[in-house]
Write a protein that holds these residues in place. Sequence first.
Motif, mmCIF file in Angstrom:
data_model
loop_
_atom_site.group_PDB
_atom_site.id
_atom_site.type_symbol
_atom_site.label_atom_id
_atom_site.label_comp_id
_atom_site.label_asym_id
_atom_site.label_seq_id
_atom_site.Cartn_x
_atom_site.Cartn_y
_atom_site.Cartn_z
ATOM 1 N N PRO A 75 0.716 -1.096 0.127
ATOM 2 C CA PRO A 75 0.004 -0.096 -0.008
ATOM 3 C C PRO A 75 0.909 1.216 0.049
ATOM 4 O O PRO A 75 0.375 2.217 -0.554
ATOM 5 N N ARG A 78 2.046 2.055 -3.472
ATOM 6 C CA ARG A 78 0.602 2.520 -4.342
ATOM 7 C C ARG A 78 0.338 4.141 -4.066
ATOM 8 O O ARG A 78 -0.309 4.571 -4.786
ATOM 9 N N ARG A 79 0.625 4.298 -2.759
ATOM 10 C CA ARG A 79 0.359 5.802 -2.484
ATOM 11 C C ARG A 79 1.177 6.631 -3.048
ATOM 12 O O ARG A 79 1.114 7.688 -3.409
ATOM 13 N N LEU A 91 -16.168 4.702 -9.902
ATOM 14 C CA LEU A 91 -17.237 3.880 -9.147
ATOM 15 C C LEU A 91 -18.768 4.572 -9.763
ATOM 16 O O LEU A 91 -19.007 5.680 -9.498
ATOM 17 N N PHE A 102 -13.190 9.281 -2.127
ATOM 18 C CA PHE A 102 -13.027 7.770 -1.488
ATOM 19 C C PHE A 102 -11.419 7.456 -1.742
ATOM 20 O O PHE A 102 -11.092 6.873 -0.918
ATOM 21 N N VAL A 106 -10.241 6.079 2.203
ATOM 22 C CA VAL A 106 -9.736 4.674 2.235
ATOM 23 C C VAL A 106 -8.190 4.640 2.911
ATOM 24 O O VAL A 106 -7.946 3.425 3.088
ATOM 25 N N ILE A 107 -7.376 5.782 2.747
ATOM 26 C CA ILE A 107 -6.135 5.619 3.166
ATOM 27 C C ILE A 107 -6.229 6.430 4.476
ATOM 28 O O ILE A 107 -4.997 6.750 4.985
ATOM 29 N N ARG B 199 -15.442 -3.709 -7.669
ATOM 30 C CA ARG B 199 -15.036 -2.151 -8.031
ATOM 31 C C ARG B 199 -14.155 -1.698 -6.946
ATOM 32 O O ARG B 199 -13.092 -0.773 -7.236
ATOM 33 N N GLU B 200 -14.909 -1.356 -5.949
ATOM 34 C CA GLU B 200 -14.439 -0.522 -4.885
ATOM 35 C C GLU B 200 -13.259 -1.021 -4.214
ATOM 36 O O GLU B 200 -12.152 -0.412 -3.971
ATOM 37 N N GLU B 202 -11.012 -2.742 -5.933
ATOM 38 C CA GLU B 202 -9.897 -2.608 -6.952
ATOM 39 C C GLU B 202 -9.204 -1.311 -6.688
ATOM 40 O O GLU B 202 -8.020 -0.839 -6.639
ATOM 41 N N VAL B 203 -10.238 -0.138 -6.622
ATOM 42 C CA VAL B 203 -9.923 1.080 -6.648
ATOM 43 C C VAL B 203 -8.962 1.174 -5.063
ATOM 44 O O VAL B 203 -8.108 1.814 -5.175
ATOM 45 N N MET B 204 -9.768 0.632 -4.154
ATOM 46 C CA MET B 204 -8.880 0.627 -2.833
ATOM 47 C C MET B 204 -7.389 0.323 -2.874
ATOM 48 O O MET B 204 -6.652 0.814 -2.348
ATOM 49 N N LEU B 206 -5.736 0.078 -5.578
ATOM 50 C CA LEU B 206 -4.919 1.010 -6.527
ATOM 51 C C LEU B 206 -4.493 2.278 -5.959
ATOM 52 O O LEU B 206 -3.326 2.667 -5.968
ATOM 53 N N ALA B 209 -4.984 1.664 -0.192
ATOM 54 C CA ALA B 209 -5.611 1.441 1.089
ATOM 55 C C ALA B 209 -4.839 0.242 1.621
ATOM 56 O O ALA B 209 -4.830 -0.846 1.049
ATOM 57 N N SER B 210 -4.732 0.221 3.026
ATOM 58 C CA SER B 210 -3.935 -1.076 3.762
ATOM 59 C C SER B 210 -5.014 -2.120 3.553
ATOM 60 O O SER B 210 -6.385 -1.875 3.487
ATOM 61 N N ASN B 211 -4.294 -3.232 3.803
ATOM 62 C CA ASN B 211 -5.086 -4.406 3.436
ATOM 63 C C ASN B 211 -6.302 -4.740 4.630
ATOM 64 O O ASN B 211 -7.380 -5.050 4.461
ATOM 65 N N PHE B 213 -7.626 -2.242 6.194
ATOM 66 C CA PHE B 213 -8.916 -1.407 5.987
ATOM 67 C C PHE B 213 -9.621 -1.917 5.054
ATOM 68 O O PHE B 213 -10.950 -1.607 5.279
ATOM 69 N N ARG B 215 -10.303 -5.167 4.557
ATOM 70 C CA ARG B 215 -11.010 -6.347 5.354
ATOM 71 C C ARG B 215 -12.044 -6.177 6.388
ATOM 72 O O ARG B 215 -12.872 -6.925 6.469
ATOM 73 N N LEU B 292 -7.945 -11.595 -1.858
ATOM 74 C CA LEU B 292 -7.079 -10.472 -1.428
ATOM 75 C C LEU B 292 -5.811 -10.691 -1.715
ATOM 76 O O LEU B 292 -4.789 -9.869 -1.522
ATOM 77 N N VAL B 294 -2.850 -9.787 -3.975
ATOM 78 C CA VAL B 294 -3.156 -8.689 -4.680
ATOM 79 C C VAL B 294 -2.090 -8.882 -6.033
ATOM 80 O O VAL B 294 -1.256 -9.539 -5.979
#
Lengths: 230, 294
Positions: A75, A78-79, A91, A102, A106-107, B199-200, B202-204, B206, B209-211, B213, B215, B292, B294
């Motif tokens: 992660p 990716r950030r 979305l 979003f 999410v981070i 989709r969400e 996938e974006v997370m 991308l 977002a930490s795993n 988060f 889960r 999960l 990746v």
Amino acid sequence: MLRFENVEKIYKGDVAALSDVNVDVQKGEFIFLVGPSGSGKSTFLKLLLHEEQPTSGRIIVAGRDITRLSHWKLPQLRRNVGTIFQDFKLLPSKTVYENVAFAMEVIGRPKHVVQSQVPQVLELVGLESKSDRFPNELSGGEQQRVSIARAFVNRPLILLADEPTGNLDPANTVGVMRILDSINKAGTTVCMATHDGRIVDAMRRRVVELDHGRVVRDEVRGLYGEGGEQ
Amino acid sequence: MWGRIKYFGRETVISLRRNLLMTIAGVITVAVSLALFGGILLLSRWVDHGTERIKGGVRLEVFMNVEATDGQIADVRSSLNTDPDVKSFRFFDKQDALAEFKRIFRKDPDLVKNITADALPTSYRIVPETAEKTSNIQNRFEVLPGVDDVATPEEALRGLLDATNTARIIFIGLSLILLMSSLFLIVNTIRLATFARRREIEVMKLVGASNWFIRVPFMAEGLIQGLIGAGLAVAVVVALKVGFDRWFNSPNGFFREFYLTTADAVTVSIYVFVLGIVIGLIGAIIGLRRFLRV
């Protein structure tokens, strides 16, 4: 900022997608990755995102060797690396504002940061007036600008773009390229894979051409075809 | 922090609602299997209390006279030690006898109030080498000085104990099978939930977002199914406890020595809750495992 050292990638079935690739991209550079389908452009980007691992060689992103990156540090990578795609990956159930927010939520960015940053970034991409629209109410160019806003809102060091104008008409293409250019001028390294010769020729930026998995050309102010400055 | 909790709560509720039928199926199976599990634990404890005296193969009780001397008691002990037909035995002194008396006659407080340990006999509880030796031992010890009586507990009680042990194995097996299927249902619900939100996710991934988060909402979804199922099962356990107290409370009935304490019901409820939580979480973890990567 970005370095491939003797990178080789062989998929199952002995297809060499990349072989002996050496590319060094400095901070703030804008590079085009060109080449026919199957030349290894997608593999190049997937390696940068750690979606695939190289068979041999090293890949350095923002000073860190990502070849041996442990699962839980992904992660963080990716950030640092924002990504945009040909198909936007927005979305559909969220508005423009929510799509961008979003990426911050999410981070775990605090709410007040989200509330101040999202409008700024939407202004940067020229969509401040459409923040309550849904993606399907926007043109392709506008959707791509939303996805740029989402990729950029966390201020990544590097922006990867995979055929970002592949689905856009010429007018929208120009709009998207302007935004990428201004993001790059603000200091973000941009790496864009494309088929669109006109963009490459108009921008006159560094061009790296791949063919059958090898770098066959690397020019500082290149054209889509041969003939740029070495 | 509060913002995150709100986010997780919202996501979890949305997901639970989206798969409402699957969620209900999961909750019901968890509830039924845990109720069965809790019920059989409760029944076991009830029978355990009622058959305390004959547990571990005890087939004989040698009751001494209330006034038996220490010497007589010791003589019986040494005879038991040397008797080839006796496998093992346990001594119950006056205090033990009083504790048991209080337990058996707990519904008769007047009787309990007036009794003292001195008024009760000491006894030996004996496990014979084989069941056939029971009457041999009985004959030999009845005649020793200081012995009042050699009792053999009712055969019916013993039959009940055997029946319960069989029932326990069958029902625990059955509830295990049901628990497995509820686990699979939860796994499936979580898989559907991740598919609905691919989709969400996938974006997370991308945007980094930490795993955990990604889960947490799914873990919460599994956990809630487990918890609701466990809650329903605990209601059944409590109802059973109340029922046992009400149905078998005759002071002279066959089941007069059978009872359940509040502590029994609480312990069983805790087991049921813990099992519900474990099933919910394990189901979620298995359901999340595949996607999960990746």
